[in-house]
Design a protein around this motif. Structure first.
Motif, PDB file in Angstrom:
ATOM      1  N   PRO A  72     -26.084  38.646 -15.934  1.00  0.00           N
ATOM      2  CA  PRO A  72     -25.785  38.131 -17.277  1.00  0.00           C
ATOM      3  C   PRO A  72     -24.540  38.779 -17.858  1.00  0.00           C
ATOM      4  CG  PRO A  72     -27.568  39.716 -17.377  1.00  0.00           C
ATOM      5  CD  PRO A  72     -27.277  39.505 -15.914  1.00  0.00           C
ATOM      6  N   LEU A  73     -23.840  38.044 -18.705  1.00  0.00           N
ATOM      7  CA  LEU A  73     -22.663  38.577 -19.377  1.00  0.00           C
ATOM      8  C   LEU A  73     -23.073  39.340 -20.624  1.00  0.00           C
ATOM      9  CD1 LEU A  73     -20.188  35.551 -19.270  1.00  0.00           C
ATOM     10  CD2 LEU A  73     -20.254  37.516 -17.754  1.00  0.00           C
ATOM     11  N   ASN A  82     -19.998  32.700 -13.496  1.00  0.00           N
ATOM     12  CA  ASN A  82     -21.140  32.239 -14.280  1.00  0.00           C
ATOM     13  C   ASN A  82     -20.953  30.838 -14.860  1.00  0.00           C
ATOM     14  OD1 ASN A  82     -23.354  34.508 -14.818  1.00  0.00           O
ATOM     15  ND2 ASN A  82     -21.364  35.518 -14.632  1.00  0.00           N
ATOM     16  N   ALA A 131     -23.826  35.522  -9.450  1.00  0.00           N
ATOM     17  CA  ALA A 131     -24.031  34.467 -10.437  1.00  0.00           C
ATOM     18  C   ALA A 131     -25.217  34.755 -11.333  1.00  0.00           C
ATOM     19  CB  ALA A 131     -24.231  33.125  -9.734  1.00  0.00           C
ATOM     20  N   ALA A 155     -16.023  37.260 -14.149  1.00  0.00           N
ATOM     21  CA  ALA A 155     -17.445  37.082 -14.455  1.00  0.00           C
ATOM     22  C   ALA A 155     -17.698  35.716 -15.078  1.00  0.00           C
ATOM     23  CB  ALA A 155     -17.922  38.188 -15.395  1.00  0.00           C
TER      24      ALA A 155
END
Length: 231
Positions: A51-52, A88, A48, A84
Motif C-alpha cells: 500500500p502507498l 499500483n 503491487a 510505486a
C-alpha cells in the motif's frame, strides 16, 4: 505494463536493485517460480500489493516520465508518476496518436521505410530523414518551439544519417536533432510527431515530472497485410 516496469527499474532505478533482490529472496519460498530473480511476474505481484503511504499517494502524479512509442499502431502511451504509483496503477497513464514516419503520403516509397529516399534541407544541411532506431532514450530538455510546430522535448539520440557534404557527395553523419513535438502532418523529418493537438498534455506531464524522463520506441513487427501501410 510489467515489461515497461522492468525497463524502468533496470535503466533508471539501479539503486533499488539490491533492495529488490532482498525482497525476491524473502519471497522465494512462497513463490518458488521466481527463482530469486527480482524482475519476475511473482516479484511484481508482491510489489503491487504494497500500500502507498500518505506522502506517496500525494505524489502519484509527477515523479518519473516514460513516453512509450508503439510504431505499428502509431501511438504513444504516457506514464507519469512515482515507481510505486505506476506499479499500483495510480500514475497518470494515457495514449495519444503520433507519427514516426518520414515518408510523405504522396510518395510511392514504402510508408514505413526507416529512411526517406529524397533529401530535405534544414540549417543548411541536406540529409535523408531517418526514423529513430528502436531503443530507449533520455529526454534531456524542452524547448518553446521546434521548427514552427510549438513546444517540444529533445530526445538524446545520435542517429547515423546520410547527408550531402560540400562537394555534393553523400556521407554518414550522426544527427542529434530529434524531438517529440506537435504536428498536423502524417510524417516528420525523423522526430516523433504528436497529432491532433495532444502535445500540450504531453508537455504538462513533462513539466510536472521531477524524476528521470525516458522515451522508448519499438520496431515494426512483421506485416500481415503489407498493402494497408501503402495507402
Amino acid at each position: 505494463m510489467k515489461n515497461l516496469l522492468t525497463t524502468l527499474v533496470v535503466l533508471v532505478f539501479g539503486v533499488a536493485v539490491a533492495t529488490a533482490q532482498g525482497l525476491a529472496q524473502e519471497t522465494t519460498a512462497a513463490a518458488p517460480d521466481a527463482g530469486g530473480d527480482p524482475f519476475t511476474e511473482a516479484f511484481f505481484a508482491e510489489v503491487a500489493g504494497i500500500p502507498l503511504g500518505e506522502a506517496e499517494a500525494a505524489l502519484v502524479k509527477g515523479g518519473d516520465l516514460v513516453l512509450a512509442v508503439h510504431r505499428n499502431t502509431q501511438t504513444m502511451t504516457v506514464y507519469n508518476g512515482t515507481p510505486a504509483a505506476i506499479v499500483n496503477g495510480l500514475a497518470e497513464v494515457y495514449t495519444v496518436p503520433v507519427t514516426t514516419r518520414v515518408v510523405q503520403r504522396s510518395s510511392p516509397q514504402d510508408k514505413d521505410a526507416m529512411t526517406r529516399d529524397t533529401f530535405v534541407t534544414a540549417k543548411n544541411i541536406s540529409y535523408y530523414p531517418t526514423q529513430l532506431p528502436a531503443g530507449t532514450y533520455k529526454l534531456d530538455y524542452s524547448t518553446q518551439d521546434v521548427a514552427g510546430y510549438g513546444p517540444g522535448i529533445h530526445i538524446d539520440a545520435y542517429v547515423d544519417t546520410t547527408v550531402k557534404n560540400k562537394e555534393g557527395k553523400n556521407e554518414s553523419k550522426k544527427m542529434n536533432d530529434y524531438f517529440v513535438h506537435g504536428t498536423d502532418l502524417d510524417n516528420t523529418w525523423g522526430c516523433v510527431g504528436v497529432k491532433y493537438g495532444n502535445m500540450s498534455r504531453v508537455m504538462n506531464s513533462y513539466h510536472r515530472s521531477y524524476g528521470p524522463k525516458i522515451l522508448t520506441i519499438d520496431a515494426y513487427s512483421p506485416r500481415k497485410s503489407p498493402s494497408k501501410r501503402h495507402n
